[in-house]
Enzyme design. Structure first.
Site, PDB file in Angstrom:
ATOM      1  N   LYS A   1      -0.520  -4.123  -7.019  1.00 25.79           N
ATOM      2  CA  LYS A   1       0.653  -4.975  -7.202  1.00 25.79           C
ATOM      3  C   LYS A   1       1.289  -5.347  -5.860  1.00 25.79           C
ATOM      4  O   LYS A   1       2.387  -5.866  -5.813  1.00 25.79           O
ATOM      5  CB  LYS A   1       1.678  -4.259  -8.087  1.00 25.79           C
ATOM      6  CG  LYS A   1       1.135  -3.879  -9.464  1.00 25.79           C
ATOM      7  CD  LYS A   1       2.190  -3.192 -10.286  1.00 25.79           C
ATOM      8  CE  LYS A   1       1.645  -2.706 -11.618  1.00 25.79           C
ATOM      9  NZ  LYS A   1       1.087  -3.772 -12.437  1.00 25.79           N
ATOM     10  N   SER A   2       0.565  -5.089  -4.790  1.00 21.09           N
ATOM     11  CA  SER A   2       1.124  -5.221  -3.452  1.00 21.09           C
ATOM     12  C   SER A   2       0.422  -6.315  -2.674  1.00 21.09           C
ATOM     13  O   SER A   2      -0.742  -6.649  -2.916  1.00 21.09           O
ATOM     14  CB  SER A   2       0.960  -3.883  -2.714  1.00 21.09           C
ATOM     15  OG  SER A   2       1.144  -4.029  -1.333  1.00 21.09           O
TER      16      SER A   2
END
Length: 304
Positions: free
Chosen positions: A232-233
């Site tokens: 998610k980065s």
């Protein structure tokens, strides 16, 4: 006479929402090593149920990258998008038995309860309701995770009646993964610790369907500097299949294994052979996420 235990069968089940990155390689390598350590099989399943989030071509690139890293499944690759009939049959069984029910509640209807469904409070009927599993009060599930240790969750309180088929018609992850693991004969689920919180729901669903509950091992996650899961980065850069050794060595270290064990390898096959010889499952570190019990007493739990 005690029946013989089923042969070990593990799996790696990526979602095609992007290319293979360091976090997904850690999960793939960890599950592959656990399977090989047990003398068992390792399968791959593409979890492509969430069509709006799917990246075109990602599944093919993920499989090509796994092959470049030497991680070749022992059985045919299956795709959840081809398994609609299996999910429908399971849902029909649950509806017929009364274990599942149609629900017209929207997210806004459940906002006051933090999204936890304990009774239908819909303000209007929906043309296409969701379907939920009925979770009675006191539905406490406990299990021993092979990496993270003893876990316990009051599913009724913490998750409530959870969704099996979404109102938009898509199958929910919880139903699909339980049906797939049972149909494929998966005995051991080895995956990232972000899914630890989902396990009690899946165990309840396995009981409702009368299918076996696999053993579980939840691996540590790779986090970015801000503490976010790598997938998610912005730091979740795709891996370079042309240079497998640096990534394999980094995943090996993240699994807590002995430094230097892969140093003499000159290609992916050599690295995996060395990894099989040197692997020690007991060295895998427990998740950097809190246990289920801690998470629901004020901790930060990811709840898919």
């Amino acid at each position: 006479m005690t029946p013989a235990a089923a042969p070990y069968r593990g799996r790696f089940a990526p979602s095609p929402t992007g290319d293979l990155h360091a976090g997904s390689l850690l999960a793939a390598l960890g599950s592959w090593l656990m399977a090989r350590h047990a003398g068992g099989e390792w399968w791959v399943r593409i979890e492509d149920l969430d069509r709006p989030r799917e990246v075109p071509g990602a599944a093919g690139r993920q499989l090509a990258a796994l092959a470049a890293f030497g991680l070749v499944p022992d059985g045919p690759v299956v795709r959840q998008s081809d398994r609609d009939a299996l999910y429908r049959a399971a849902l029909d069984r649950l509806l017929l038995s009364g274990a599942a029910f149609a629900c017209h509640c929207s997210r806004s209807d459940l906002a006051a309860s933090g999204g936890v469904h304990r009774r239908c409070v819909a303000r209007a009927r929906r043309a296409d309701p969701s379907v939920r599993l009925r979770v009675p009060d006191g539905s406490v599930v406990a299990f021993d995770d092979l990496v993270c240790g003893p876990q316990r969750q009051d599913v009724a309180r913490d998750a409530g009646d959870f969704v099996l088929r979404r109102a938009d018609g898509y199958w929910a992850y919880q139903l699909a993964v339980v049906v797939d693991d049972a149909e494929q004969g998966v005995t051991d689920v080895v995956r990232g610790a972000d899914l630890l919180d989902s396990t009690p729901r899946q165990i309840l669903l396995q009981r409702a369907l009368g299918v076996p509950t696999p053993r579980h091992a939840h691996l540590p996650l790779l986090l970015d500097a801000g503490g976010r899961k790598l997938s998610k980065s912005d730091a979740s850069h795709p891996l370079d299949p042309a240079r497998p050794l640096p990534a394999l060595r980094a995943a090996w270290r993240a699994l807590g294994q002995r430094d230097g064990a892969l140093d003499d390898a000159t290609d992916a096959a050599g690295a995996l052979a060395a990894a099989r010889r040197a692997f020690e499952a007991e060295r895998i570190p427990a998740s950097r996420f809190p246990s289920i019990a801690a998470a629901h007493n004020g901790g930060d739990a990811n709840r898919p």
